[in-house]
Design a protein around this motif. Structure first.
Motif, PDB file in Angstrom:
ATOM      1  N   ILE A 144       0.879  -1.181   0.000  1.00 30.30           N
ATOM      2  CA  ILE A 144       0.000   0.000   0.000  1.00 30.30           C
ATOM      3  C   ILE A 144       0.908   1.220   0.000  1.00 30.30           C
ATOM      4  O   ILE A 144       1.727   1.390   0.902  1.00 30.30           O
ATOM      5  CB  ILE A 144      -0.913   0.005   1.238  1.00 30.30           C
ATOM      6  CG1 ILE A 144      -1.738  -1.286   1.306  1.00 30.30           C
ATOM      7  CG2 ILE A 144      -1.844   1.215   1.224  1.00 30.30           C
ATOM      8  CD1 ILE A 144      -2.472  -1.491   2.625  1.00 30.30           C
ATOM      9  N   TRP A 164      -3.951  -5.014  -8.014  1.00 34.57           N
ATOM     10  CA  TRP A 164      -4.873  -4.495  -7.012  1.00 34.57           C
ATOM     11  C   TRP A 164      -5.853  -5.568  -6.546  1.00 34.57           C
ATOM     12  O   TRP A 164      -6.396  -5.498  -5.447  1.00 34.57           O
ATOM     13  CB  TRP A 164      -5.629  -3.279  -7.550  1.00 34.57           C
ATOM     14  CG  TRP A 164      -6.449  -3.525  -8.776  1.00 34.57           C
ATOM     15  CD1 TRP A 164      -6.047  -3.421 -10.076  1.00 34.57           C
ATOM     16  CD2 TRP A 164      -7.830  -3.918  -8.824  1.00 34.57           C
ATOM     17  NE1 TRP A 164      -7.080  -3.733 -10.920  1.00 34.57           N
ATOM     18  CE2 TRP A 164      -8.186  -4.033 -10.185  1.00 34.57           C
ATOM     19  CE3 TRP A 164      -8.787  -4.183  -7.848  1.00 34.57           C
ATOM     20  CZ2 TRP A 164      -9.455  -4.414 -10.594  1.00 34.57           C
ATOM     21  CZ3 TRP A 164     -10.066  -4.555  -8.253  1.00 34.57           C
ATOM     22  CH2 TRP A 164     -10.377  -4.662  -9.622  1.00 34.57           C
ATOM     23  N   ASP A 168      -2.847  -5.033  -3.460  1.00 35.26           N
ATOM     24  CA  ASP A 168      -2.000  -3.860  -3.699  1.00 35.26           C
ATOM     25  C   ASP A 168      -2.898  -2.646  -3.908  1.00 35.26           C
ATOM     26  O   ASP A 168      -3.918  -2.728  -4.598  1.00 35.26           O
ATOM     27  CB  ASP A 168      -1.124  -4.062  -4.947  1.00 35.26           C
ATOM     28  CG  ASP A 168      -0.091  -5.161  -4.753  1.00 35.26           C
ATOM     29  OD1 ASP A 168       0.249  -5.432  -3.588  1.00 35.26           O
ATOM     30  OD2 ASP A 168       0.369  -5.745  -5.746  1.00 35.26           O
ATOM     31  N   ASP A 169      -2.505  -1.519  -3.328  1.00 36.49           N
ATOM     32  CA  ASP A 169      -3.350  -0.330  -3.472  1.00 36.49           C
ATOM     33  C   ASP A 169      -2.503   0.930  -3.386  1.00 36.49           C
ATOM     34  O   ASP A 169      -1.413   0.926  -2.801  1.00 36.49           O
ATOM     35  CB  ASP A 169      -4.433  -0.285  -2.405  1.00 36.49           C
ATOM     36  CG  ASP A 169      -5.787   0.103  -2.990  1.00 36.49           C
ATOM     37  OD1 ASP A 169      -5.801   0.910  -3.947  1.00 36.49           O
ATOM     38  OD2 ASP A 169      -6.804  -0.407  -2.509  1.00 36.49           O
ATOM     39  N   THR A 648      -6.997   1.292   4.872  1.00 37.06           N
ATOM     40  CA  THR A 648      -6.855   0.422   3.710  1.00 37.06           C
ATOM     41  C   THR A 648      -6.261  -0.925   4.103  1.00 37.06           C
ATOM     42  O   THR A 648      -6.644  -1.965   3.566  1.00 37.06           O
ATOM     43  CB  THR A 648      -5.970   1.097   2.648  1.00 37.06           C
ATOM     44  OG1 THR A 648      -6.522   2.377   2.337  1.00 37.06           O
ATOM     45  CG2 THR A 648      -5.893   0.269   1.386  1.00 37.06           C
ATOM     46  N   GLN A 652      -9.606  -3.220   2.843  1.00 37.40           N
ATOM     47  CA  GLN A 652      -9.297  -2.725   1.498  1.00 37.40           C
ATOM     48  C   GLN A 652     -10.523  -2.134   0.811  1.00 37.40           C
ATOM     49  O   GLN A 652     -10.426  -1.155   0.075  1.00 37.40           O
ATOM     50  CB  GLN A 652      -8.728  -3.861   0.645  1.00 37.40           C
ATOM     51  CG  GLN A 652      -8.269  -3.398  -0.744  1.00 37.40           C
ATOM     52  CD  GLN A 652      -7.876  -4.561  -1.626  1.00 37.40           C
ATOM     53  OE1 GLN A 652      -7.986  -5.716  -1.215  1.00 37.40           O
ATOM     54  NE2 GLN A 652      -7.413  -4.283  -2.822  1.00 37.40           N
ATOM     55  N   THR A 656     -12.007   1.586  -1.541  1.00 41.84           N
ATOM     56  CA  THR A 656     -12.779   1.525  -2.788  1.00 41.84           C
ATOM     57  C   THR A 656     -14.090   2.289  -2.637  1.00 41.84           C
ATOM     58  O   THR A 656     -14.497   3.023  -3.540  1.00 41.84           O
ATOM     59  CB  THR A 656     -13.076   0.061  -3.155  1.00 41.84           C
ATOM     60  OG1 THR A 656     -11.856  -0.682  -3.134  1.00 41.84           O
ATOM     61  CG2 THR A 656     -13.700  -0.038  -4.539  1.00 41.84           C
TER      62      THR A 656
END
Length: 790
Positions: A144, A164, A168-169, A648, A652, A656
Motif C-alpha cells: 500500500i 490491485w 496492492d493499493d 486500507t 481494502q 474503494t
C-alpha cells in the motif's frame, strides 16, 4: 594474548549498529513493514490511528525500516511502544535489508510519502522505486503506497507483479484531496464528514462545551466498518435492510458488495435501488465501534424481532440460524476447493452475488418510457415538468432538454468511453479564457469559483481531480455547475491537457487576491469558492506555505457586495448569457457580506487553521479535526488523509467505497485510459455505458421548504430517515446545522457545522440541511439540490 585483543573486541562491539540485526517474528503473529518517509511526526500520527482502541484485535507488530537512525524523541516513542513496534536501519533497495525485516513474511508493506516535499514527482519516483525493489524481492508482497501526484499512478501499472486484486493499493493524495473538496462544492461540509469517518477517533462530550461542539464530537466518533449481514436480511431490498439496521440495530448501512451475474469482479454498490440481497451479503456501515456492527451478523428475526434494546442483540442459539450458517460455511469451503482446482476466484462472503433485478432496472425503465406512460421513480409516478412551475418560473433542476439520452445515443458523444463522466470535444484554452469585462457581462450564478495560486513552473496539482467529480454522468447536463478558475494562465496551460475534454470550464487570467477579479466572477453568487495553492513551500519557514490561501480567504470575508446587488438584479432578464453558460438555474440574491460566501480553503500546515477564522477561540495546539473551520467544512488539510493507510490495510474495500464516493466513479478501466496520457476519450452512448449513470451521488436537502419541510418542525431524525428512504430512495447520512440555531443575538453567526450520523432521537430544526445519497433520476430532479441558502 587475550588481554591484547580486549580493545579490539570493545571496538567491534561499539561499532555495532543499534538498529541492525534481524527481525525475530513471533509464531502466529502478523507484522507489517512501514517505510518511506519515516520521521517522529509521521510515525506518531500513523501509530495513533493504527493502534487505536476502537479497532478490533489489533495483534499486528509494526516494523519500521529506514536508512537513518531515529533521533532522541523518536527513540522515546519506540521505547514506549516496544511491545508492538520495532525499528531497523537499512535500505529498501537492498535485498539483504528486506530479508532482515522479513518482508516476504509481512502481512503488508506500507510506503509513506513526504507530503511537504519541494518536488512531488521526485518523491513519487523514489517511492515507486521502493515498490519495484520489494516486488522484485517478493512478488506476493501486498503493498500500500502513498503517492503525491495522480499522473504517477500510471507507473505502478508498469510493474508486472502489481495487482490491485491481490490487495496492492495506492492512496493518491492529490486525487483524494481534490475529490474531497469537489464533493464539498456539491454538499458543503461533506469533506469533513468523510474525513472523520475513516479516521479512528474517540469522543468525550462535556457539559462545559458548547452544544454544537458536543453534537459535532459525537459524529467524529463514527467510523466505517464492514460486516456480513445475517441470513435474516436475505431477500430484502437495500432500502428495507437499511431501514431495519437504522431503526432496530442503530446502525447506518451505506452500501453492499455486489458480485455481477456474469462472474466479473466484485463491486461496491452504494444505496442500490430495487435489488434483492442474497444470503451472506457484505455490508458497509457507519458506527461507533466494531462491536456495534456485529449486531448485523447476530440479528435473527425469530429471536430478536421483539427486542427493543439494540444492546441485547447478541449471538443467539437459534437452531435454524446455526444450521444455515453451517450450510453457508460448507458452501464456501466447497467453492474454495473447486476454485483451487479450476483457478477461478473462490466464492467468499466478501464476493456475494446479487440477483438479476439490478441489471433489469434500466430495461424496465426504458420499457415504461417507450409505452408512453408517466415516468416512474422508485415505483411511484412523478409529475411532469410543466406541473412543477411556480409563479411562472421553472424550479431548479426541472428543465432537462439535454437529458434525452436515447435520442442522441447514435449521433452524439456526450460521455467518455466508460460512460462515467460528461465529455466534450477538446477545446483550446484560448476559447475558454475570459477577461474581466467578459466575466462581468456573463451572468454567473450557482457556479464554482476556484482561486488558484501558482507560479508558471509550480508542480502540477492535477485540477482534473477537482473538476471530474463535478462532471460525473449521474448528473444531468443542466445540473453541472460551471467552474471558473481565477489564476495565472501560464500555469493553467500546463494543466489544460487534462481539462480540455470536460464541459463548462472558464478561465479568468487574474489574481485571486484582486477584488475586481472576484467581483467579475460573481464570487458572492457562487455555490462554493475553493482556494488552492500549487506553490512549493519554502524550506526557510514551512509555516508560511499557506500565506496566499489565508490572505485570499480573509480578503473575501472582508468584502461587501451591497453596491453591486442592484446591478445583478438589473441583469436578471439576460437569459442569453445564462444559456450560453449552460446554466438554467434560477438566480438568487447572494450574501451582502463576504463572511457568508461559501468557501473551502486547502491548507498545507494544520496549525495555520487558527488564522482562517478571527472569531473562533481555538487554541493554537488544538488538533485540526477539533477546530471550528474544520468542523464547519471551510478548511481541509492533506494530513487528514494519513488515516487512510491504516484504513486500507484493515479493510481494502473501505478505500474503494471512499474513492467511488469521492471521485464520482473512477474505475480501473478509466485509470488505464488516463495512464496513456491522452486524456479522456469520448464514446458513443450504448445501453451498457448509459447504465453506468445509474449510481447514487452526494446531495444536500434543506428542511426549510419542499416535501421534507414538515420534518424540520420538531420531528426526530429517525422519522426523516425512514420517510426519505421509503418515499424517495434517499439515504440520509448526516446534518449541516447552523452553529447559532436561533440567529437572534447580535453576535450570532450563519456558520454551519457537520453532524455525522445523528442519533435516531436527535431533534431536527427548520434551518437544518441534510446530507443524502441520492439515486440517479433518469428524467428530472425532484428538488433543487444545488441551492444551499443560509
Amino acid at each position: 594474548m587475550f588481554a591484547a585483543c580486549i580493545p579490539e573486541i570493545f571496538d567491534l562491539i561499539g561499532t555495532r549498529k543499534s538498529y541492525g540485526g534481524n527481525y525475530m517474528k513471533e509464531p502466529n503473529r502478523r507484522h507489517i513493514v512501514v517505510c518511506g518517509h519515516i520521521t517522529y511526526e509521521s510515525v506518531l500520527h500513523f501509530l495513533k490511528d493504527f493502534l487505536h482502541e476502537d479497532r478490533e484485535d489489533v495483534d499486528v507488530e509494526v516494523v519500521f525500516l529506514h536508512r537513518s537512525e531515529p533521533d532522541l524523541e523518536f527513540e522515546g516513542l519506540l521505547k514506549r511502544q516496544h511491545t508492538r513496534v520495532k525499528y531497523f536501519q537499512g535500505s529498501l533497495m537492498n535485498a539483504m535489508d528486506l530479508e532482515r525485516a522479513k518482508v516476504h513474511d509481512a502481512d503488508a508493506c506500507l510506503v509513506l510519502a513526504n507530503k511537504y516535499c519541494p518536488d512531488p514527482d521526485a518523491e513519487d519516483a523514489a517511492n515507486i522505486m521502493r515498490v519495484i525493489s520489494m516486488k522484485n524481492y517478493c512478488e506476493e508482497s501486498r503493498i500500500i503506497i502513498q503517492l503525491m501526484q495522480y499522473h504517477n499512478k500510471a507507473y505502478l501499472l508498469n510493474i508486472p507483479s502489481w495487482d490491485w486484486k491481490q490487495g496492492d493499493d495506492v492512496i493518491c493524495l492529490a486525487e483524494l484531496k481534490l475529490g474531497f473538496i469537489a464533493q464539498s462544492c456539491l454538499a458543503p461540509g461533506f469533506s469533513t464528514m468523510m474525513a472523520n469517518l475513516f479516521a479512528m477517533r474517540s469522543f468525550i462530550t462535556s457539559p462545559d462545551m458548547a452544544a454544537w461542539q458536543n453534537d459535532y464530537l459525537q459524529g467524529t466518533g463514527c467510523e466505517m466498518y464492514t460486516e456480513t449481514l445475517s441470513p435474516s436480511f436475505s431477500g430484502m431490498t437495500f432500502s428495507q435492510a437499511s431501514e431495519l439496521c437504522f431503526v432496530k440495530l442503530k446502525l447506518l448501512l451505506l452500501a453492499i458488495e455486489v458480485k455481477p451475474i456474469d462472474g466479473g469482479d466484485t463491486k461496491i454498490s452504494i444505496n442500490p435501488q430495487s435489488s434483492k440481497m442474497p444470503a451472506n451479503t457484505v455490508g458497509f456501515f457507519i458506527a461507533q465501534s466494531a462491536e456495534e456492527v456485529k449486531r448485523a451478523w447476530f440479528y435473527c428475526k425469530a429471536c430478536h424481532e421483539d427486542v427493543k434494546d439494540e444492546n441485547l442483540i447478541k449471538k443467539c442459539k437459534c437452531k435454524h440460524l446455526m444450521t444455515f450458517r453451517k450450510g453457508v460455511r460448507a458452501i464456501q469451503l466447497v467453492g474454495k476447493t473447486m476454485a483451487n482446482k479450476t483457478g477461478a476466484t473462490p466464492a467468499t462472503p466478501f464476493s456475494a452475488a446479487l440477483s438479476k433485478p439490478l441489471l433489469n432496472i434500466k430495461n424496465s425503465v426504458m420499457a415504461k418510457e417507450e409505452n408512453g406512460s408517466k415516468p416512474v421513480m422508485n415505483g411511484r409516478p412523478t409529475n411532469k415538468p410543466a406541473d412543477q412551475q411556480k409563479n411562472g418560473k421553472m424550479e431548479v433542476g426541472i428543465a432537462d432538454d439535454q437529458a434525452k439520452d436515447f435520442d442522441f445515443a447514435k449521433t452524439e458523444m456526450k460521455y467518455d468511453s466508460t460512460g462515467m463522466f460528461h465529455w466534450t470535444p477538446a477545446r483550446s484554452i484560448e476559447d475558454c479564457i475570459l477577461d474581466r469585462n467578459q466575466a462581468a457581462m456573463t451572468v454567473l450564478n450557482g457556479h464554482v469559483v476556484v482561486c488558484l495560486f501558482a507560479d508558471p513552473d509550480s508542480p502540477l496539482i492535477g485540477l482534473r481531480n477537482l473538476v471530474m467529480p463535478l462532471r460525473a454522468s449521474n448528473f444531468h447536463y443542466h445540473e453541472l455547475k460551471h467552474v471558473v478558475i481565477v489564476g495565472a494562465v501560464d500555469y493553467l496551460r500546463r494543466e489544460w491537457k487534462t481539462l480540455q475534454n470536460l464541459p463548462k470550464i472558464s478561465v479568468l487570467n487574474g489574481s485571486p487576491l484582486s477584488r475586481a477579479d472576484l467581483r467579475a466572477v460573481n464570487v458572492n453568487l457562487c455555490d462554493m469558492c475553493v482556494i488552492l495553492s500549487a506553490k512549493v513551500p519554502s524550506n526557510d519557514d514551512p509555516t508560511l506555505a499557506d500565506k496566499e490561501a489565508i490572505l485570499a480567504s480573509l480578503n473575501i470575508k472582508a468584502m461587501t457586495f451591497g453596491d453591486i446587488i442592484t446591478n445583478i438584479e438589473s441583469m436578471g432578464d439576460s437569459k442569453d448569457a445564462l444559456n450560453n453558460m449552460g446554466d438554467t438555474t434560477v438566480k438568487r440574491p447572494g450574501p451582502i457580506y463576504g463572511t457568508n460566501v461559501p468557501m473551502i480553503t486547502e491548507l498545507v500546515n494544520d496549525s495555520n487553521v487558527q488564522f482562517l477564522d478571527q472569531d473562533d477561540d481555538d487554541d493554537p495546539d488544538t488538533e485540526l479535526y477539533l477546530t471550528q473551520p474544520f468542523a464547519c467544512g471551510t478548511a481541509f488539510a492533506v494530513s487528514v488523509l494519513d488515516s487512510l493507510m491504516s484504513t486500507t490495510y484493515f479493510n481494502q474495500n473501505a478505500l474503494t467505497l471512499i474513492r467511488s464516493l469521492i471521485t464520482g466513479g473512477a474505475t480501473p478501466e478509466l485509470e488505464i485510459i488516463l495512464a496513456e496520457g491522452a486524456g479522456l476519450r469520448g464514446g458513443y452512448s450504448t445501453p451498457d455505458t448509459l447504465s453506468h449513470r445509474d449510481r447514487c451521488r452526494v446531495g444536500q436537502i434543506s428542511l426549510s421548504d419542499g416535501p421534507l419541510a414538515t420534518f424540520g418542525e420538531g420531528r426526530k431524525y429517525q422519522d426523516l430517515f425512514v420517510a426519505s428512504l421509503r418515499n424517495y430512495g434517499m439515504l440520509c447520512i448526516g446534518l449541516y446545522r447552523l452553529r447559532d440555531a436561533a440567529l437572534t443575538t447580535v453576535d450570532a453567526t450563519s456558520k454551519r457545522y457537520v453532524i455525522t450520523n445523528p442519533p435516531f432521537d436527535f431533534g431536527l430544526l427548520p434551518t437544518d440541511q441534510v446530507y443524502v445519497l441520492l439515486p440517479f433520476e433518469r428524467k428530472q430532479s425532484r428538488f433543487s439540490f444545488s441551492e444551499t441558502e443560509v
